[in-house]
Design an enzyme around this catalytic site. Structure first.
Site, PDB file in Angstrom:
ATOM      1  N   ASP A 109       0.858  -1.191   0.000  1.00 41.39           N
ATOM      2  CA  ASP A 109       0.000   0.000   0.000  1.00 41.39           C
ATOM      3  C   ASP A 109       0.888   1.232   0.000  1.00 41.39           C
ATOM      4  O   ASP A 109       2.115   1.124  -0.112  1.00 41.39           O
ATOM      5  CB  ASP A 109      -0.958  -0.002   1.187  1.00 41.39           C
ATOM      6  CG  ASP A 109      -2.329   0.567   0.819  1.00 41.39           C
ATOM      7  OD1 ASP A 109      -2.381   1.773   0.489  1.00 41.39           O
ATOM      8  OD2 ASP A 109      -3.313  -0.174   0.850  1.00 41.39           O
ATOM      9  N   HIS A 138      -2.779   3.212  -4.683  1.00 43.19           N
ATOM     10  CA  HIS A 138      -2.110   2.845  -3.432  1.00 43.19           C
ATOM     11  C   HIS A 138      -0.696   2.342  -3.702  1.00 43.19           C
ATOM     12  O   HIS A 138      -0.285   1.286  -3.207  1.00 43.19           O
ATOM     13  CB  HIS A 138      -2.937   1.799  -2.678  1.00 43.19           C
ATOM     14  CG  HIS A 138      -4.209   2.346  -2.102  1.00 43.19           C
ATOM     15  ND1 HIS A 138      -4.217   3.262  -1.061  1.00 43.19           N
ATOM     16  CD2 HIS A 138      -5.513   2.123  -2.424  1.00 43.19           C
ATOM     17  CE1 HIS A 138      -5.484   3.567  -0.762  1.00 43.19           C
ATOM     18  NE2 HIS A 138      -6.284   2.900  -1.578  1.00 43.19           N
ATOM     19  N   GLU A 164      -9.815   2.859  -5.085  1.00 45.89           N
ATOM     20  CA  GLU A 164      -9.371   4.209  -4.742  1.00 45.89           C
ATOM     21  C   GLU A 164      -8.181   4.662  -5.596  1.00 45.89           C
ATOM     22  O   GLU A 164      -7.136   5.060  -5.082  1.00 45.89           O
ATOM     23  CB  GLU A 164      -9.022   4.277  -3.249  1.00 45.89           C
ATOM     24  CG  GLU A 164     -10.220   4.016  -2.358  1.00 45.89           C
ATOM     25  CD  GLU A 164      -9.888   4.027  -0.879  1.00 45.89           C
ATOM     26  OE1 GLU A 164     -10.775   4.369  -0.066  1.00 45.89           O
ATOM     27  OE2 GLU A 164      -8.735   3.687  -0.530  1.00 45.89           O
ATOM     28  N   TRP A 205     -16.864  -3.683  -1.233  1.00 46.62           N
ATOM     29  CA  TRP A 205     -16.545  -3.047   0.045  1.00 46.62           C
ATOM     30  C   TRP A 205     -17.243  -1.710   0.256  1.00 46.62           C
ATOM     31  O   TRP A 205     -17.578  -1.357   1.385  1.00 46.62           O
ATOM     32  CB  TRP A 205     -15.032  -2.856   0.182  1.00 46.62           C
ATOM     33  CG  TRP A 205     -14.471  -1.714  -0.617  1.00 46.62           C
ATOM     34  CD1 TRP A 205     -14.066  -1.744  -1.913  1.00 46.62           C
ATOM     35  CD2 TRP A 205     -14.244  -0.377  -0.166  1.00 46.62           C
ATOM     36  NE1 TRP A 205     -13.603  -0.516  -2.315  1.00 46.62           N
ATOM     37  CE2 TRP A 205     -13.700   0.345  -1.259  1.00 46.62           C
ATOM     38  CE3 TRP A 205     -14.443   0.288   1.033  1.00 46.62           C
ATOM     39  CZ2 TRP A 205     -13.363   1.700  -1.172  1.00 46.62           C
ATOM     40  CZ3 TRP A 205     -14.106   1.639   1.119  1.00 46.62           C
ATOM     41  CH2 TRP A 205     -13.568   2.325   0.025  1.00 46.62           C
ATOM     42  N   TYR A 246     -16.472  -4.094   8.733  1.00 43.51           N
ATOM     43  CA  TYR A 246     -15.129  -3.540   8.896  1.00 43.51           C
ATOM     44  C   TYR A 246     -14.745  -3.592  10.374  1.00 43.51           C
ATOM     45  O   TYR A 246     -15.378  -2.952  11.219  1.00 43.51           O
ATOM     46  CB  TYR A 246     -15.072  -2.110   8.358  1.00 43.51           C
ATOM     47  CG  TYR A 246     -14.617  -2.052   6.917  1.00 43.51           C
ATOM     48  CD1 TYR A 246     -15.002  -3.031   6.007  1.00 43.51           C
ATOM     49  CD2 TYR A 246     -13.784  -1.033   6.462  1.00 43.51           C
ATOM     50  CE1 TYR A 246     -14.580  -2.991   4.690  1.00 43.51           C
ATOM     51  CE2 TYR A 246     -13.355  -0.988   5.142  1.00 43.51           C
ATOM     52  CZ  TYR A 246     -13.763  -1.973   4.260  1.00 43.51           C
ATOM     53  OH  TYR A 246     -13.339  -1.933   2.958  1.00 43.51           O
TER      54      TYR A 246
END
Length: 763
Positions: free
Chosen positions: A196, A269, A333, A399, A424
């Site tokens: 990440d 990431h 993301e 997610w 989560y």
């Protein structure tokens, strides 16, 4: 037989049965304390008694690992091991895929003379033994099992736990310790998030700078990401797993019928990797591994052939370490900011006849999928891989919500449900102020347990593509092994029951009954498990006569709740709670749960602020969105202020939209103060309004502006209290102009800003 038990596993073996010996964890095993709940269990009056003469009859093809692990547990309890009786013995193990038709399924039969475990496969035998372990009981030096017949198999083939080791790094011994417990509770997949922005955690020999540079960051943020300004500890942080360590962990998990799926994040990431190999980014750097949590614009360059060469070479070293069918490639993301201005990326869009940067992401994922397919593997990606079209054969891990999984299933793609608002594990599991720092959400044990992966939007045929469920532990705020365990346990046990137990067999009250037997075991195993599930929870609702009503509850059987309304600590001499009551004055209410004379858990407290607007009708022009839509407007006039953690259901969020709310006081009356609470956290995309105004009216048609504000200085809650010239009014209108698009140079520039508000105050 080769003894493969590590020190970690030996400790767990010993402690499991030390708990039994000391009396207590499974002292009432006849109440069937098995987690997850079996498909069918029938108790009998029989009792099987172990002795040194009992042998294990091992059928053809049974893995010796199953026998080794069971005997290690058993020796810790009894002081002796069971003999190998080959095909004869009082404890019979065999595989029969005809007698047990479901994969991983088993039948367990206990009579006074024999225990029989029949598994569909090796995993079935293993899980039958795990259930037997939970049924063993020691009393007066004798080891017994209550008679029963169990038929059992999992509801879902995929039952997973995700662990992020990039933000915070956990040593191999901790990983193995947790794997042992996952196996005990029949979780069969460990999703290992290895790369990440904040750190690269796996050795890649072809790229040594990943070990010397990417595995470390200069320092780490202190506190929560939402804090401003950010503070840092000034300490270099990092680490990585050698390939030998990875092999050892994978072998350890495999022996326990757990598949490890590695995640190599792409195309976003990527800051840690770019810090060592800047030529893989769109600008060429320089880059540094991130020192705080969030989403970053610098990602792998999709127009650069070196990027794909690098990732393929990385995967060439990763694949031999992980025999799993699936490889997780992230895909979440990924901002397109750099791609939009990168000549190479724009040329790639042109050359490949792509529509936009979203299709460029699909190209990126599809290309890596083809490479992995050529190696005999399949990909899993977060639900953003749906952007620009789903790559053929990809499995979606949903997610951001359930929508991604639903969309994938409708396209006949496999999906795994892992929606953040339900499963989560880095989110808060309690709203008590003393709860340790965690992510922004709220997923108490009850919410995790009651999650249902098959949504009503799916037909029976589409539902077949939902392959399972997973709980995710992101480690931004898991700075130690103890904190990680506090967040993971016991919620991961709830996840195990979601994945294994049929919907009709689930019962939260029954689960808690079994968990209360199991929880001391976790403590004895030195697992820092949270024990907040029986503490007081509340419900603030509107009564029939438009007043604020407070209801208190605890899941602890036969518990008594005592409370005070003046802020003092409650005790057995305080007022006993019997039913919901009306809150009549401003002040602090405290309450505590008692079992007999013993207080259980922490003291509950809630502050109430009552004014003229309490319980009145509120009309909104624009509706709140996402997780910041409580579903009604009562939360704006209930006398309860939302907390700075914004996870208590009190905040109303408008994503890009303006606030316009009208409060009807019911009659014309004097007004001299108006107020509202505004949440300002730029690091969470929560922006103050560019203009806030209050207006008053007597008829609901003609309004007069009485207050305006354009500056909000405090990071966090801005409590706006406008003292105005006394006026007569029935209607109060408040308007807040949304920031709109987050400006350049700010966190997540280009995204829509959230306008967060709570509690309309009229005095």
């Amino acid at each position: 037989m080769i003894n493969t038990c590590t020190t970690v596993f030996k400790n767990i073996c010993y402690t499991l049965f030390l708990c039994l010996l000391m009396g207590g964890v499974h002292a009432q095993v006849k109440e069937q304390g098995i987690i997850p709940q079996p498909y069918r269990i029938q108790k009998t009056g029989d009792v099987f008694r172990f002795s040194p003469n009992v042998a294990i009859g091992v059928g053809d093809g049974i893995s010796t690992d199953n026998l080794i692990f069971f005997n290690q547990y058993f020796r810790s309890l009894a002081g002796y091991t069971l003999k190998n009786g080959k095909n004869t013995g009082a404890l019979q193990l065999r595989i029969d895929s005809v007698a047990v038709t479901q994969a991983e399924g088993y039948k367990l039969s206990v009579t006074s003379k024999q225990i029989s475990i029949i598994g569909h496969d090796q995993a079935g035998v293993f899980y039958g033994l795990q259930s037997l372990l939970q049924l063993l009981h020691k009393s007066n030096g004798k080891i017994t099992v209550q008679g029963c017949t169990i038929e059992d198999h999992p509801r879902f083939a995929y039952r997973g736990m995700h662990l992020d080791v990039s933000r915070h790094f956990f040593k191999v011994d901790a990983i193995k310790k947790w794997i042992d417990l996952l196996a005990l509770y029949k979780i069969n997949t460990f999703h290992w998030h290895l790369t990440d922005d904040q750190g690269w955690r796996i050795e890649i020999k072809k790229y040594p700078l990943l070990q010397s540079i990417s595995a470390y960051r200069d320092e780490t943020i202190i506190g929560h990401k939402k804090d401003s300004p950010h503070r840092f500890d000034g300490k270099r942080y990092g680490g990585y797993y050698t390939q030998e360590e990875v092999k050892a962990v994978v072998a350890y998990a495999t022996q326990r019928h757990i598949t490890i799926i590695p995640e190599i994040e792409m195309p976003g990431h990527a800051l840690a990797a770019l810090s060592a190999y800047p030529e893989l980014g769109c600008t060429g750097g320089p880059y540094k591994a991130a020192t705080y949590w969030g989403i970053f614009d610098d990602v792998y360059c999709a127009g650069n052939e070196q990027t794909f060469t690098f990732l393929q070479n990385v995967l060439d070293e990763v694949l031999p370490l992980f025999p799993s069918r699936y490889i997780h490639i992230g895909g979440d993301e990924c901002p397109k900011t750099k791609w939009k201005t990168c000549p190479k990326c724009q040329q790639r869009i042109k050359d490949e006849h792509l529509k936009d940067e979203h299709e460029l992401q699909s190209y990126f994922i599809g290309r890596m999928e083809k490479y992995l397919n050529s190696k005999g593997r399949q990909i899993i990606g977060w639900d953003e891989i749906l952007e620009g079209g789903l790559a053929p054969g990809a499995t979606v891990m949903s997610w951001t919500g359930e929508e991604g999984g639903i969309a994938a299933a409708k396209l006949h793609h496999n999906a795994i449900m892992t929606p953040e608002k339900y499963v989560y594990l880095d989110y808060y599991q309690s709203l008590y102020p003393s709860e340790p720092l965690a992510g922004g959400g709220y997923t108490p044990l009850s919410k995790v347990y009651n999650y249902e992966p098959i949504t009503k939007e799916l037909s029976d045929d589409e539902a077949k593509y939902i392959k399972g469920v997973q709980a995710n532990a992101w480690s931004e705020y898991l700075a130690s092994t103890a904190q990680a365990e506090h967040q993971i346990f016991p919620r991961i046990l709830a996840l195990s029951e979601i994945g294994w137990t049929t919907k009709g067999n689930k019962s939260y009250s029954n689960f808690l009954k079994r968990l209360r037997y199991e929880h001391p075991l976790l403590k004895q195993l030195n697992i820092n498990a949270a024990d907040t599930f029986d503490e007081i929870t509340d419900s603030v609702t509107e009564s029939a006569d438009y007043q604020v009503q407070l209801a208190l509850s605890s899941t602890l059987p036969n518990a008594q709740i005592y409370y005070t309304t003046n802020g003092t600590t409650p005790g057995l001499k305080s007022k006993k709670y019997n039913k919901p009551f009306i809150v009549t004055t401003s002040g602090q209410i405290k309450a505590a749960v008692f079992s007999g004379a013993k207080q259980i858990g922490r003291v509950y407290q809630k502050d109430f602020y009552l004014d003229k607007a309490i319980g009145k009708t509120v009309t909104l022009t624009n509706q709140p969105q996402g997780g910041y839509n409580p579903g009604n407007t009562f939360g704006l006039v209930n006398g309860v202020f939302g907390s700075k953690l914004y996870n208590d259901g009190q905040w109303y969020g408008f994503n890009g939209d303006d606030l316009e709310a009208v409060v009807d006081l019911g009659k014309v009356q004097p007004v001299s103060q108006l107020g509202i609470n505004i949440l300002k956290y730029h690091w969470q995309k929560m922006w103050e309004p560019t203009l806030l105004t209050f207006e008053t009216s007597t008829d609901g048609k003609n309004y007069t502006e009485v207050y305006r504000q354009t500056t909000f200085n405090d990071n966090g809650i801005n409590a706006v209290r406008a003292n105005i010239k006394a006026t007569q009014a029935r209607y109060i209108r408040v308007k807040g102009t949304n920031k709109g698009i987050i400006p350049p140079g700010e966190y997540i520039a280009g995204a829509k800003a959230w306008l967060m508000v709570d509690e309309l105050i009229v005095k």
